[in-house]
Structures are given as C-alpha cells and as structure tokens.
Design a protein around this motif. Structure first.
Motif, short mmCIF file in Angstrom:
data_model
loop_
_atom_site.label_atom_id
_atom_site.label_comp_id
_atom_site.label_asym_id
_atom_site.label_seq_id
_atom_site.Cartn_x
_atom_site.Cartn_y
_atom_site.Cartn_z
N VAL A 34 0.85 -1.19 0.00
CA VAL A 34 0.00 0.00 0.00
C VAL A 34 0.89 1.24 0.00
CG1 VAL A 34 -1.76 1.26 1.27
CG2 VAL A 34 -1.82 -1.25 1.21
N PRO A 35 0.79 2.08 -1.07
CA PRO A 35 1.72 3.20 -1.19
C PRO A 35 1.18 4.54 -0.69
CG PRO A 35 0.63 2.88 -3.28
CD PRO A 35 0.03 1.88 -2.31
N SER A 36 -0.13 4.62 -0.44
CA SER A 36 -0.73 5.92 -0.14
C SER A 36 -1.73 5.79 1.00
CB SER A 36 -1.42 6.51 -1.38
OG SER A 36 -2.65 5.83 -1.62
N SER A 37 -2.29 6.93 1.39
CA SER A 37 -3.24 6.94 2.51
C SER A 37 -4.69 6.93 2.06
CB SER A 37 -2.98 8.17 3.39
OG SER A 37 -3.11 9.36 2.64
N SER A 38 -4.96 6.55 0.81
CA SER A 38 -6.33 6.65 0.28
C SER A 38 -7.30 5.65 0.90
CB SER A 38 -6.32 6.46 -1.25
OG SER A 38 -5.99 5.12 -1.58
N MET A 39 -6.76 4.61 1.59
CA MET A 39 -7.65 3.62 2.21
C MET A 39 -7.57 3.65 3.73
SD MET A 39 -9.74 1.84 0.36
CE MET A 39 -10.00 0.34 1.30
N TYR A 40 -6.97 4.70 4.30
CA TYR A 40 -7.01 4.87 5.76
C TYR A 40 -8.46 5.01 6.19
CZ TYR A 40 -2.06 5.53 6.96
OH TYR A 40 -0.73 5.33 7.21
N PRO A 41 -8.86 4.49 7.36
CA PRO A 41 -8.04 3.84 8.37
C PRO A 41 -7.91 2.33 8.19
CG PRO A 41 -10.24 4.12 9.24
CD PRO A 41 -10.24 4.71 7.84
N THR A 42 -8.44 1.77 7.07
CA THR A 42 -8.43 0.32 6.88
C THR A 42 -7.07 -0.19 6.49
OG1 THR A 42 -10.73 0.53 6.12
CG2 THR A 42 -9.62 -1.58 5.72
N LEU A 43 -6.45 0.43 5.50
CA LEU A 43 -5.13 0.04 5.02
C LEU A 43 -4.16 1.19 5.25
CD1 LEU A 43 -6.00 -1.73 1.64
CD2 LEU A 43 -5.52 -2.80 3.84
N LEU A 44 -2.99 0.86 5.78
CA LEU A 44 -2.00 1.87 6.12
C LEU A 44 -0.85 1.84 5.11
CD1 LEU A 44 -1.72 1.28 9.98
CD2 LEU A 44 -3.50 2.48 8.68
#
Length: 223
Positions: A34-44
């Motif tokens: 995962v390279p970015s914060s677009s799926m926070y808070p689920t993916l870091l």
C-alpha cells in the motif's frame, strides 16, 4: 549465442523458479504494498496485503482475458484493479455493483434509494498521517457490511454526485479515506475485467516513519 546457451543451462533451475513465481503472481495470488493513505483507516502506508487473483475470475496469465467466472464481486469487498484512467494498479473498496443506483449527498451515500447509516467513531483509529486539518472517523454501514471511513471537511473533494446507475459489467469504487482518494468519482466506473484481485488480509506492515519497524498488531490481520 553459445555463451547465452551455456548461461541458460547453468541457471535453468533459477530461471524456471522465477518464471513460475511470475506465473503464480499473475494468475493465482499476489501481494501488494500500500503506497498511499487513500484507504485509511483500513489500510495503512506500508501494509503488505494478500491479493487473491482467483476470488472472482480465472484469467489467462499476464492478461485481462477472463477464462472462467468464479464469483461475483460484492459490495464492501476491497479489491485491486487497473485504473481505467492510466492503467495504474489501485486498491479501493467496491461500494456498488451493476444495476445499483448510487448518489452521494454531503459525503453520505444513498444506494437504491436507501441512505446508508453513519456513526461517528470516538475510539482511536489510524488517521491520515501528515495531514493537520480536521479528520472525522465514522463507521459506514454498506447495506449490512460495516467499515470505518475518514472525512476531511476542510479539504477540497467531490462530496456530491448522482444519482447514477452503475452500468452492466462495471463497478463503483471509493477509497475509505473519502476526501483523499482518486476513485470512481474521478476515474469513472471500473469494468470487471480490470479487477485483478480481492484483498483479504494484511500479511505484514512496516512503519516507514519509525525506521520501517514492523507493526506487530497488523501481522496476518484479516480485512
């Protein structure tokens, strides 16, 4: 030419292994960083996630040609796909399936005339790093599947659209970090053949802001 042949024969086992690995990653299962914060808070940022390439379709290796359908993608699934805008691989949440009528009003979704339920979270969640504006964490009930999202009310973003009908064979994707995601609001619907895998689990996670030390609490965690 003779030197090339000798080199190949001397390393044929390694070459076969590497080819098999590429074949496996292309057709069966892959991992995605995962390279970015677009799926926070689920993916870091720094999560290494398992992507099941056989979850929905069997495809010819190294292509988007579907040989066999295994299952239909469902609302709430986290998927990887090739962006219809530039071909870049993205990871987002699938929020609407073919035939769904979707609209967004003040960042709140309405699917098939049914407004989704939202509840603000008071417990700690992983907020967007290095963003100093206001962040609101909420649970979104996606017609029976609940997951956390983040809103950034001070950030410029598309917060209203539709209603639109999802075309046959296509899907609507959104990032859980709603105001920090290049998703279907910007790149359009995603055709089924562009969906590459379903993301089911975090294999491990490295915290780049803490000397790339592992986040032990995320080891092997299901999504």
């Amino acid at each position: 030419m003779l030197q090339v042949k000798k080199l190949f024969l001397a390393n044929k086992g390694f070459i076969a292994f590497m080819f098999g690995m590429f074949l496996f990653r292309s057709a069966v299962a892959d991992w995605y960083i995962v390279p970015s914060s677009s799926m926070y808070p689920t993916l870091l940022i720094g999560d290494h996630v398992l992507a099941n390439r056989l979850a929905y379709d069997v495809k010819l290796p190294f292509t988007d040609v579907i040989v066999k359908h295994n299952a239909d993608p469902k609302r709430g699934d986290i998927v990887t796909f090739s962006s219809p805008a530039d071909g870049k691989r993205l990871v987002k949440r699938l929020v609407a399936v073919p035939g769904d009528v979707v609209e967004m009003r003040d960042e709140k979704l309405v699917i098939n005339g049914q407004p989704l339920n939202y509840t603000e979270l008071t417990s700690a969640v992983n907020l967007t790093p290095e963003y100093y504006g206001k962040q609101i964490a909420m649970n979104e009930n996606l017609l029976g599947k609940t997951h956390a999202i983040i809103e950034m009310p001070e950030r410029s973003a598309i917060r209203n659209f539709g209603p639109v009908t999802v075309p046959e064979g296509q899907y609507l994707m959104l990032g859980d970090n709603r105001d920090n995601s290049a998703d279907s609001r910007y790149i359009g619907f995603v055709k089924r053949e562009l969906i590459t895998a379903q993301v089911t689990r975090v294999l491990y996670s490295l915290d780049e802001k803490n000397y790339y030390l592992p986040r032990t609490d995320r080891l092997g965690s299901a999504l």
